[in-house]
Every structure is written in C-alpha cells, then in structure tokens.
Scaffold this motif. Structure first.
Motif, PDB file in Angstrom:
ATOM      1  N   THR A  34       8.234  79.152  72.325  1.00  0.00           N
ATOM      2  CA  THR A  34       9.256  78.214  72.783  1.00  0.00           C
ATOM      3  C   THR A  34      10.626  78.607  72.253  1.00  0.00           C
ATOM      4  N   ARG A  35      10.708  78.967  70.967  1.00  0.00           N
ATOM      5  CA  ARG A  35      11.985  79.380  70.385  1.00  0.00           C
ATOM      6  C   ARG A  35      12.516  80.643  71.050  1.00  0.00           C
ATOM      7  N   LEU A  37      11.860  81.691  74.108  1.00  0.00           N
ATOM      8  CA  LEU A  37      12.271  81.344  75.464  1.00  0.00           C
ATOM      9  C   LEU A  37      13.630  80.650  75.475  1.00  0.00           C
ATOM     10  N   LYS A  38      13.843  79.710  74.550  1.00  0.00           N
ATOM     11  CA  LYS A  38      15.128  79.026  74.482  1.00  0.00           C
ATOM     12  C   LYS A  38      16.252  79.997  74.115  1.00  0.00           C
ATOM     13  N   GLY A  39      15.985  80.904  73.184  1.00  0.00           N
ATOM     14  CA  GLY A  39      16.993  81.883  72.788  1.00  0.00           C
ATOM     15  C   GLY A  39      17.369  82.809  73.933  1.00  0.00           C
ATOM     16  N   GLU A  40      16.383  83.253  74.683  1.00  0.00           N
ATOM     17  CA  GLU A  40      16.654  84.129  75.828  1.00  0.00           C
ATOM     18  C   GLU A  40      17.426  83.387  76.906  1.00  0.00           C
ATOM     19  N   ALA A  41      17.094  82.136  77.155  1.00  0.00           N
ATOM     20  CA  ALA A  41      17.815  81.349  78.156  1.00  0.00           C
ATOM     21  C   ALA A  41      19.264  81.160  77.723  1.00  0.00           C
ATOM     22  N   ARG A  42      19.487  80.890  76.435  1.00  0.00           N
ATOM     23  CA  ARG A  42      20.846  80.729  75.910  1.00  0.00           C
ATOM     24  C   ARG A  42      21.629  82.039  76.037  1.00  0.00           C
ATOM     25  N   LYS A  45      22.664  82.568  79.598  1.00  0.00           N
ATOM     26  CA  LYS A  45      23.751  81.652  79.949  1.00  0.00           C
ATOM     27  C   LYS A  45      25.071  82.180  79.397  1.00  0.00           C
TER      28      LYS A  45
END
Length: 75
Positions: A34-35, A37-42, A45
């Motif tokens: 989860t961490r 995935l969130k880092g890659e999405a950020r 962006k």
C-alpha cells in the motif's frame, strides 16, 4: 476411525493454525504494498504537474486583457 465431518474439522483447525502463524507477515506485506502504491501514485502526480503550474478549479491566474485592435506589448 474418523468420520468425514471429524476429518474436515481437523483439517479446518490445522489450516486455521497455519494461517494465524502467517497473518502478521501477510499484513506487513499488504502495508508495504500500500505504501509503495501510494508513493508511486504521488510521484506520477508530481511528474505530471511538478509545481502546480496548471490552473485548476478555484485558482486565480493573473493576466493582462488585450483588446483586438491594440498591438501586443513587447518586453
């Protein structure tokens, strides 16, 4: 010796014990995923819009109004 229902119950208990032993490792792996995935999405962006240059709803973009007959101002 054992009936089918007793054998199923024993297999269910053995499976539950094995799952309980692996549960902390599985939750830890899910948290890491989860961490990541969130880092890659950020990062994606920020890559698309590095400094917030694109105006969005609610943002004010300063500019100069130029009439059609007026020549553009040169600096």
């Amino acid at each position: 010796m054992f009936g089918l229902s007793e054998l199923a119950l024993i297999l269910l208990v053995v499976a539950a014990v094995l799952v309980v032993k692996k549960l902390p490792e599985l939750t830890r792996s899910a948290g890491k995923a989860t961490r990541i995935l969130k880092g890659e999405a950020r990062a994606l962006k920020e890559q698309d819009d590095p400094d917030g240059a694109r105006p969005g709803p609610g943002r004010v973009v300063p500019g100069t109004v130029v009439g059609r007959d007026e020549p553009p101002a040169r600096s």
